[in-house]
Design a protein around this motif. Sequence first.
Motif, PDB file in Angstrom:
ATOM      1  N   MET A  87       0.839  -1.195   0.000  1.00 36.18           N
ATOM      2  CA  MET A  87       0.000   0.000   0.000  1.00 36.18           C
ATOM      3  C   MET A  87       0.880   1.254   0.000  1.00 36.18           C
ATOM      4  SD  MET A  87      -3.001   1.133   2.650  1.00 36.18           S
ATOM      5  CE  MET A  87      -1.884   1.455   4.002  1.00 36.18           C
ATOM      6  N   ASN A  88       0.467   2.254  -0.752  1.00 35.50           N
ATOM      7  CA  ASN A  88       1.138   3.555  -0.718  1.00 35.50           C
ATOM      8  C   ASN A  88       0.080   4.650  -0.889  1.00 35.50           C
ATOM      9  OD1 ASN A  88       0.591   3.775  -3.525  1.00 35.50           O
ATOM     10  ND2 ASN A  88       2.413   2.526  -3.916  1.00 35.50           N
ATOM     11  N   LEU A  89       0.549   5.883  -0.919  1.00 35.36           N
ATOM     12  CA  LEU A  89      -0.415   6.988  -0.968  1.00 35.36           C
ATOM     13  C   LEU A  89      -1.263   6.947  -2.240  1.00 35.36           C
ATOM     14  CD1 LEU A  89       1.813   9.886   0.432  1.00 35.36           C
ATOM     15  CD2 LEU A  89       0.017   8.643   1.628  1.00 35.36           C
TER      16      LEU A  89
ATOM     17  N   LEU B 220      -3.791   4.088  -2.099  1.00 38.29           N
ATOM     18  CA  LEU B 220      -4.838   4.449  -1.139  1.00 38.29           C
ATOM     19  C   LEU B 220      -5.911   5.298  -1.824  1.00 38.29           C
ATOM     20  CD1 LEU B 220      -5.790   4.409   1.798  1.00 38.29           C
ATOM     21  CD2 LEU B 220      -4.381   6.403   2.218  1.00 38.29           C
TER      22      LEU B 220
ATOM     23  N   ARG C  83      -7.903   3.034  -4.178  1.00 30.23           N
ATOM     24  CA  ARG C  83      -8.800   2.101  -3.477  1.00 30.23           C
ATOM     25  C   ARG C  83     -10.158   2.746  -3.182  1.00 30.23           C
ATOM     26  NH1 ARG C  83      -5.235  -1.685  -0.862  1.00 30.23           N
ATOM     27  NH2 ARG C  83      -6.846  -2.539   0.462  1.00 30.23           N
ATOM     28  N   ASN C  84     -10.139   4.057  -3.009  1.00 33.36           N
ATOM     29  CA  ASN C  84     -11.389   4.738  -2.664  1.00 33.36           C
ATOM     30  C   ASN C  84     -12.417   4.699  -3.786  1.00 33.36           C
ATOM     31  OD1 ASN C  84     -11.463   5.618  -0.008  1.00 33.36           O
ATOM     32  ND2 ASN C  84      -9.980   7.235  -0.446  1.00 33.36           N
TER      33      ASN C  84
ATOM     34  N   LEU D 152      -7.511  11.266   8.998  1.00 35.38           N
ATOM     35  CA  LEU D 152      -6.210  11.278   8.314  1.00 35.38           C
ATOM     36  C   LEU D 152      -5.395  12.501   8.743  1.00 35.38           C
ATOM     37  CD1 LEU D 152      -7.252  10.161   4.712  1.00 35.38           C
ATOM     38  CD2 LEU D 152      -5.827   8.890   6.301  1.00 35.38           C
TER      39      LEU D 152
ATOM     40  N   GLY E 220      -1.686  12.948  10.985  1.00 37.01           N
ATOM     41  CA  GLY E 220      -0.506  13.677  10.541  1.00 37.01           C
ATOM     42  C   GLY E 220      -0.481  13.956   9.050  1.00 37.01           C
ATOM     43  N   PHE E 221      -1.511  13.489   8.336  1.00 35.99           N
ATOM     44  CA  PHE E 221      -1.560  13.792   6.898  1.00 35.99           C
ATOM     45  C   PHE E 221      -1.848  15.279   6.718  1.00 35.99           C
ATOM     46  CE2 PHE E 221      -2.135   9.267   6.958  1.00 35.99           C
ATOM     47  CZ  PHE E 221      -1.525   8.810   5.791  1.00 35.99           C
ATOM     48  N   LEU E 222      -1.272  15.845   5.675  1.00 35.06           N
ATOM     49  CA  LEU E 222      -1.390  17.282   5.431  1.00 35.06           C
ATOM     50  C   LEU E 222      -2.542  17.568   4.458  1.00 35.06           C
ATOM     51  CD1 LEU E 222       2.418  17.959   4.997  1.00 35.06           C
ATOM     52  CD2 LEU E 222       0.995  18.710   6.919  1.00 35.06           C
TER      53      LEU E 222
ATOM     54  N   HIS F 208      -2.089  16.160   1.123  1.00 29.21           N
ATOM     55  CA  HIS F 208      -2.358  14.717   1.001  1.00 29.21           C
ATOM     56  C   HIS F 208      -3.845  14.471   0.745  1.00 29.21           C
ATOM     57  CE1 HIS F 208       1.426  14.243   3.572  1.00 29.21           C
ATOM     58  NE2 HIS F 208       1.714  13.738   2.384  1.00 29.21           N
TER      59      HIS F 208
ATOM     60  N   ALA G 281       1.090  18.957  12.398  1.00 25.02           N
ATOM     61  CA  ALA G 281       0.818  17.662  11.762  1.00 25.02           C
ATOM     62  C   ALA G 281       1.978  16.706  11.997  1.00 25.02           C
ATOM     63  CB  ALA G 281       0.588  17.858  10.262  1.00 25.02           C
TER      64      ALA G 281
ATOM     65  N   LEU H  58       2.668   5.482   6.468  1.00 23.18           N
ATOM     66  CA  LEU H  58       2.851   5.964   5.088  1.00 23.18           C
ATOM     67  C   LEU H  58       3.507   7.335   5.072  1.00 23.18           C
ATOM     68  CD1 LEU H  58      -0.519   4.952   3.355  1.00 23.18           C
ATOM     69  CD2 LEU H  58       1.678   3.804   3.247  1.00 23.18           C
ATOM     70  N   LEU H  59       3.429   8.032   6.199  1.00 25.08           N
ATOM     71  CA  LEU H  59       4.031   9.370   6.255  1.00 25.08           C
ATOM     72  C   LEU H  59       5.525   9.294   6.588  1.00 25.08           C
ATOM     73  CD1 LEU H  59       1.178  11.147   8.231  1.00 25.08           C
ATOM     74  CD2 LEU H  59       1.826  11.578   5.866  1.00 25.08           C
TER      75      LEU H  59
END
Lengths: 388, 220
Positions: free
Chosen positions: A1-3, A6, A9-10, A290, A294-296, A299, B78, B109-110
């Motif tokens: 899995m990677n960004l 991901l 997949r949605n 998300l 920590g996702f920005l 992302h 973040a 993943l980050l």
Amino acid sequence: MNLVSLAVRNVGRNRFRTSLTVLGVAVAVVAFVLLRTVISSMEVAVTHAAHDRIGIRHKVSFIMQLPRRYVDTVRQTPGVHSATWANWFGGKDPRNPREFFPTMAVDPPSFLDVYDEIAVSPADRERWFADRQGALVGDQLARLLHLRVGDTVTLAGTIYPGNWVFHVSGIYTTTRRSMDRSEFLFHWDYLNNAIPERRRDQVGWIIARVDNPRQATGVSAGIDRAFDVQDIQTLSMSERSMNLSFMGMMSGVLAAINVISGIILLILLMLFGNTMSMGVRERTQEYGVLRALGFLPKHIAGFILGEAAALGLTAGVLGLALSYPFVQYGLGRWLEENMGSMVPYFRIEVATAALALGFSLLLGVAAAVIPALRASRLTVTDALRRID
Amino acid sequence: MVQLTNVVKTFQRGAEVITVLDGLNVTIAEGSFEALMGPSGSGKSTLLNLVAGLDRATSGVVNVAGQDLTTMTDGDLAAFRARYIGFIFQSYNLMPVLTALENVELPLLLTKIPSADRKKRAATALRVVGLEDRANHYPRMLSGGQEQRVAIARAIVNDPKIIVADEPTGDLDRKSADQILALLEKLNKDFKKTIVMVTHDPEAASHARVTHHLNKGAFQ
């Protein structure tokens, strides 16, 4: 899995809605491809025009004729390799009055020399040359009218009234798309000798092959100059320009098709926009999670745009997968065989497929821009709806 | 570990300014397990958001794991959350399109950890919560209690210093809730995680070492 995966997949999140969107967009893509193919089929004569041929017609109008002797002058013009001529006959088959096909009186030897993409067997060629009532018929027309070599066919003349009897001397195909495969070609002498004397020795237009295609413009100018001092002046142009002038007559139809294509793209945009907006709204809390992890914002925007791109690509590929068999093996083949004179080539061009796929992808992403911006601008707490 | 000094948090609703936290001071020691209780609107979730770096104080100082959160940019916050905080939500908030293992892998993943190592770490976290045999199950295939355990695995996979839990047993039956609370105790005792938990449930709060009662933005 990677960004990226991901985001992809949605796409399968709400399968029913996604399927309906993909199907809806795919149908729009089919319509778009069909319309673009209509345009490209009209342009095929221009696209595939021979570079080394020029057409010479009456300066005033295409329907006015030139003296036969002009052909000799054209042949003597520097840079001209060979020249031939043709008259539009406008014949109809009384057995098939609804079928339209080009019937032309030509000079067989020079015509085949100038149109060297016409493929005809040596036996058929010889038979045609030898029989003054002989006709050379394109293979598509032969199939349409059920004609075979040796058949006798009577055509009713519209421009040259009367019943004209021909013998099918041969069937031709072509090695390039620059020549229609549904034409009915017969001896100019047969026509010329049968019409009243006052109408004799006139040709509809002259076609010349030039030695060097790069000098076609100069040769055209030279030909026109040669007739400037005559009673009847000429207008010479490349085969491509000549075909373009024919297309110009259908500019209204082309404009209408372009407008409809634009409307289809708009429908595509709205379908995507609706699906993406609903999906993003439903998943606001997930985006909050998300962000909490920590996702920005970039992302989140990337996930949404990536999902839209995957959706667009899927719909585009499905649309093309539906279009290809429909056009290449169904509609296109039927049109070519039954309306070959008007639609000699009706196939999906690579550029059309690329355009459809590109638009599907781009519009998918474009439709997701606003939902992506909105989602990425939400604060984490707003997204989580956790103001206590 | 966590130190809030004179923290004020207000919200603007139209022309009205609502003060949710009013000059709050609190210290939570490293390795502690503390519960925040109080009626709805008391400010407990707001306090949790400030500790977790999800929101900013209107005034005052929020210092967590030696970092002053009040001066951080959004990007720094973040990064802070990704490194120091593990989140457990009331409704689990797992991604339905990802398997249990992938859900746990999500925070990694980050990082620049290679894919194979990410999977190993996620598998380890699942083993800690006792769900290694459910790694390839999707959330819809799991019970509520199992989903929350996957969420706990996701919260610890980054090895954060602090775990913030917002009503972690709110959607669970008593038996599942007890399992989750036991797991949190284990994380606190065996893995030395500092845990800050918001709850309405006195039974859940009894598992914490310290319970704070909030009312109208102030400790009682």
